[in-house]
Design a protein around this motif. Structure first.
Motif, PDB file in Angstrom:
ATOM      1  N   ARG A  45     -46.996 -52.201  11.629  1.00  0.00           N
ATOM      2  CA  ARG A  45     -46.703 -51.518  10.360  1.00  0.00           C
ATOM      3  C   ARG A  45     -45.288 -50.946  10.376  1.00  0.00           C
ATOM      4  NH1 ARG A  45     -46.908 -46.225   9.688  1.00  0.00           N
ATOM      5  NH2 ARG A  45     -48.529 -45.852  11.254  1.00  0.00           N
ATOM      6  N   ILE A  46     -44.942 -50.221  11.443  1.00  0.00           N
ATOM      7  CA  ILE A  46     -43.632 -49.599  11.545  1.00  0.00           C
ATOM      8  C   ILE A  46     -42.527 -50.656  11.561  1.00  0.00           C
ATOM      9  CG2 ILE A  46     -42.116 -48.250  13.059  1.00  0.00           C
ATOM     10  CD1 ILE A  46     -44.636 -46.663  13.898  1.00  0.00           C
ATOM     11  N   SER A  47     -42.731 -51.711  12.358  1.00  0.00           N
ATOM     12  CA  SER A  47     -41.725 -52.770  12.457  1.00  0.00           C
ATOM     13  C   SER A  47     -41.499 -53.459  11.117  1.00  0.00           C
ATOM     14  CB  SER A  47     -42.174 -53.802  13.505  1.00  0.00           C
ATOM     15  OG  SER A  47     -41.304 -54.916  13.506  1.00  0.00           O
ATOM     16  N   SER A  48     -42.594 -53.769  10.406  1.00  0.00           N
ATOM     17  CA  SER A  48     -42.489 -54.501   9.143  1.00  0.00           C
ATOM     18  C   SER A  48     -41.858 -53.654   8.052  1.00  0.00           C
ATOM     19  CB  SER A  48     -43.879 -54.967   8.694  1.00  0.00           C
ATOM     20  OG  SER A  48     -44.449 -55.846   9.642  1.00  0.00           O
ATOM     21  N   PHE A  49     -42.364 -52.444   7.865  1.00  0.00           N
ATOM     22  CA  PHE A  49     -41.859 -51.609   6.769  1.00  0.00           C
ATOM     23  C   PHE A  49     -40.451 -51.083   7.051  1.00  0.00           C
ATOM     24  CE2 PHE A  49     -46.386 -51.276   5.459  1.00  0.00           C
ATOM     25  CZ  PHE A  49     -46.219 -51.710   4.152  1.00  0.00           C
ATOM     26  N   SER A  50     -40.082 -50.935   8.320  1.00  0.00           N
ATOM     27  CA  SER A  50     -38.720 -50.487   8.614  1.00  0.00           C
ATOM     28  C   SER A  50     -37.710 -51.520   8.133  1.00  0.00           C
ATOM     29  CB  SER A  50     -38.548 -50.226  10.110  1.00  0.00           C
ATOM     30  OG  SER A  50     -38.690 -51.418  10.863  1.00  0.00           O
ATOM     31  N   ASP A  90     -37.402 -49.304 -10.575  1.00  0.00           N
ATOM     32  CA  ASP A  90     -36.960 -49.704  -9.245  1.00  0.00           C
ATOM     33  C   ASP A  90     -37.963 -49.190  -8.218  1.00  0.00           C
ATOM     34  OD1 ASP A  90     -34.750 -50.918 -10.266  1.00  0.00           O
ATOM     35  OD2 ASP A  90     -33.392 -49.241  -9.896  1.00  0.00           O
ATOM     36  N   PHE A  91     -38.506 -50.114  -7.430  1.00  0.00           N
ATOM     37  CA  PHE A  91     -39.560 -49.751  -6.480  1.00  0.00           C
ATOM     38  C   PHE A  91     -38.940 -49.373  -5.141  1.00  0.00           C
ATOM     39  CE2 PHE A  91     -42.554 -50.891  -3.108  1.00  0.00           C
ATOM     40  CZ  PHE A  91     -43.647 -50.133  -3.486  1.00  0.00           C
ATOM     41  N   GLU A  92     -39.395 -48.285  -4.574  1.00  0.00           N
ATOM     42  CA  GLU A  92     -38.949 -47.863  -3.252  1.00  0.00           C
ATOM     43  C   GLU A  92     -40.169 -47.610  -2.374  1.00  0.00           C
ATOM     44  OE1 GLU A  92     -36.292 -44.587  -3.211  1.00  0.00           O
ATOM     45  OE2 GLU A  92     -34.786 -45.550  -4.482  1.00  0.00           O
ATOM     46  N   PHE A  93     -40.114 -48.144  -1.158  1.00  0.00           N
ATOM     47  CA  PHE A  93     -41.217 -47.926  -0.221  1.00  0.00           C
ATOM     48  C   PHE A  93     -41.181 -46.491   0.306  1.00  0.00           C
ATOM     49  CE2 PHE A  93     -40.569 -52.516  -0.065  1.00  0.00           C
ATOM     50  CZ  PHE A  93     -41.873 -52.985  -0.160  1.00  0.00           C
ATOM     51  N   ASN A  94     -42.351 -45.936   0.494  1.00  0.00           N
ATOM     52  CA  ASN A  94     -42.494 -44.596   1.056  1.00  0.00           C
ATOM     53  C   ASN A  94     -41.959 -44.593   2.495  1.00  0.00           C
ATOM     54  OD1 ASN A  94     -43.352 -42.183   2.145  1.00  0.00           O
ATOM     55  ND2 ASN A  94     -45.494 -42.418   1.542  1.00  0.00           N
ATOM     56  N   LYS A  95     -40.947 -43.769   2.756  1.00  0.00           N
ATOM     57  CA  LYS A  95     -40.347 -43.733   4.091  1.00  0.00           C
ATOM     58  C   LYS A  95     -41.332 -43.258   5.158  1.00  0.00           C
ATOM     59  CE  LYS A  95     -35.505 -43.276   2.670  1.00  0.00           C
ATOM     60  NZ  LYS A  95     -35.730 -43.731   1.298  1.00  0.00           N
ATOM     61  N   GLY A  96     -42.409 -42.629   4.716  1.00  0.00           N
ATOM     62  CA  GLY A  96     -43.428 -42.217   5.672  1.00  0.00           C
ATOM     63  C   GLY A  96     -44.137 -43.386   6.345  1.00  0.00           C
ATOM     64  N   LEU A  97     -44.024 -44.583   5.738  1.00  0.00           N
ATOM     65  CA  LEU A  97     -44.690 -45.761   6.295  1.00  0.00           C
ATOM     66  C   LEU A  97     -44.190 -46.126   7.686  1.00  0.00           C
ATOM     67  CD1 LEU A  97     -44.733 -47.931   3.046  1.00  0.00           C
ATOM     68  CD2 LEU A  97     -46.758 -47.147   4.276  1.00  0.00           C
ATOM     69  N   ILE A  98     -42.992 -45.658   8.045  1.00  0.00           N
ATOM     70  CA  ILE A  98     -42.445 -46.019   9.360  1.00  0.00           C
ATOM     71  C   ILE A  98     -42.612 -44.886  10.377  1.00  0.00           C
ATOM     72  CG2 ILE A  98     -40.809 -47.675   8.406  1.00  0.00           C
ATOM     73  CD1 ILE A  98     -38.611 -45.617   8.661  1.00  0.00           C
ATOM     74  N   LYS A  99     -43.385 -43.880   9.990  1.00  0.00           N
ATOM     75  CA  LYS A  99     -43.651 -42.785  10.920  1.00  0.00           C
ATOM     76  C   LYS A  99     -44.967 -43.042  11.654  1.00  0.00           C
ATOM     77  CE  LYS A  99     -41.183 -39.290   8.212  1.00  0.00           C
ATOM     78  NZ  LYS A  99     -41.287 -38.001   7.471  1.00  0.00           N
ATOM     79  N   PRO A 100     -44.998 -42.791  12.952  1.00  0.00           N
ATOM     80  CA  PRO A 100     -46.227 -43.044  13.728  1.00  0.00           C
ATOM     81  C   PRO A 100     -47.436 -42.293  13.189  1.00  0.00           C
ATOM     82  CG  PRO A 100     -44.370 -42.652  15.179  1.00  0.00           C
ATOM     83  CD  PRO A 100     -43.888 -42.329  13.797  1.00  0.00           C
ATOM     84  N   GLU A 101     -47.206 -41.089  12.638  1.00  0.00           N
ATOM     85  CA  GLU A 101     -48.331 -40.263  12.187  1.00  0.00           C
ATOM     86  C   GLU A 101     -48.754 -40.560  10.750  1.00  0.00           C
ATOM     87  OE1 GLU A 101     -44.489 -37.910  11.418  1.00  0.00           O
ATOM     88  OE2 GLU A 101     -45.304 -39.286  12.942  1.00  0.00           O
ATOM     89  N   PHE A 102     -48.191 -41.598  10.159  1.00  0.00           N
ATOM     90  CA  PHE A 102     -48.500 -41.910   8.751  1.00  0.00           C
ATOM     91  C   PHE A 102     -50.003 -42.049   8.519  1.00  0.00           C
ATOM     92  CE2 PHE A 102     -49.549 -45.155   5.566  1.00  0.00           C
ATOM     93  CZ  PHE A 102     -49.006 -44.565   4.430  1.00  0.00           C
TER      94      PHE A 102
END
Length: 261
Positions: A45-50, A90-102
């Motif tokens: 998840r972290i690798s893909s969304f980052s 304009d769509f922006e991904f939630n930056k929380g998606l790349i946090k381990p504790e998401f």
């Protein structure tokens, strides 16, 4: 050019190459791929969304197959990805998606459950098509894995022929589905049936015609997720994928499709 991203491409493409790709194409992410990435392992998840978050180039999030079919049912005209975006802003991904504790939010959890319900319903319909194929092609009625696939291969080839496809479509769908001359090959509705027949043939080749579909429901669901994002790809210019079967199927049913890399 408008290109759909699939999970295998996002996960397998090196970061620098992926960012270059996003700059060169107008990219679409199916909601089904988004949910798959959302529910994979933490590391993936972290690798893909980052990769998606680190670059400002916009990626458009596209609703699932049901939205395409609903649009056509209501509007009596073909649906394309730009008509069923999750948001027109304009769509922006939630930056929380790349946090381990998401943690998945309550609204995301509701959307995820709705998606899983839709997938289950579509899987049941797919199983129905798999059961019906031997009625349309009696010569495959006793097919077992390991046997010659010549007849199944020919059906796959013929699926690219419009008249053959529409004959199958009319045999496999009820009258509530649109018919010619209203519908044509540009509609998502006919393309979705084409994709499901292709997937049913893939399943039959692997497991045989008399396999226990209920016992293999999880396998079918995994297969279904693999080809679910083919529909938005067929309805735009092409797809970016590392999946060989997806590439072969896309090229067969859309000879003019762009298939990358």
């Amino acid at each position: 050019m408008k290109i759909v991203l699939d999970k295998s491409f996002i996960q397998g493409c090196p970061r620098v190459d992926f960012h270059s790709f996003l700059r060169n194409y107008e990219c679409y992410l199916p909601e089904s791929v988004f949910f798959e990435l959302l529910t994979t392992t933490r590391e993936k998840r972290i690798s893909s969304f980052s990769k998606l978050i680190e670059i400002s180039s916009p990626v458009k999030l596209v609703q699932n197959v049901g939205a395409f079919l609903q649009y056509e049912s209501v509007n009596n005209k073909p649906c394309f990805p730009d008509y069923v975006l999750v948001t027109n802003k304009d769509f922006e991904f939630n930056k929380g998606l790349i946090k381990p504790e998401f943690q998945i939010s309550k609204s995301q959890l509701i959307s995820l459950r709705e998606w899983q319900t839709d997938i289950s319903s579509e899987v049941d319909e797919f199983m129905g098509i798999t059961k019906c194929l031997p009625q349309l092609f009696p010569e495959i009625g006793n097919f077992r894995p390991g046997q010659c696939t010549r007849i199944l291969d020919q059906i796959e080839i013929d699926l690219a022929e419009e008249d053959f496809l529409f004959e199958l479509y009319e045999n496999l769908t009820t009258e509530k589905y649109p018919r010619r001359p209203l519908i044509n090959i540009s509609w998502a509705t006919i393309r979705w049936v084409q994709i499901k027949i292709s997937a049913a043939i893939k399943f039959i080749k692997a497991y045989g015609i008399n396999s226990n579909l209920e016992a293999n429901k999880k396998t079918i669901e995994n297969l279904f997720l693999d080809f679910h994002h083919l529909l938005p790809a067929v309805q735009c210019d092409g797809i970016a994928t590392k999946d060989i079967w997806i590439k072969e199927t896309m090229k067969r049913i859309r000879k003019d499709a762009i298939i990358l890399p």
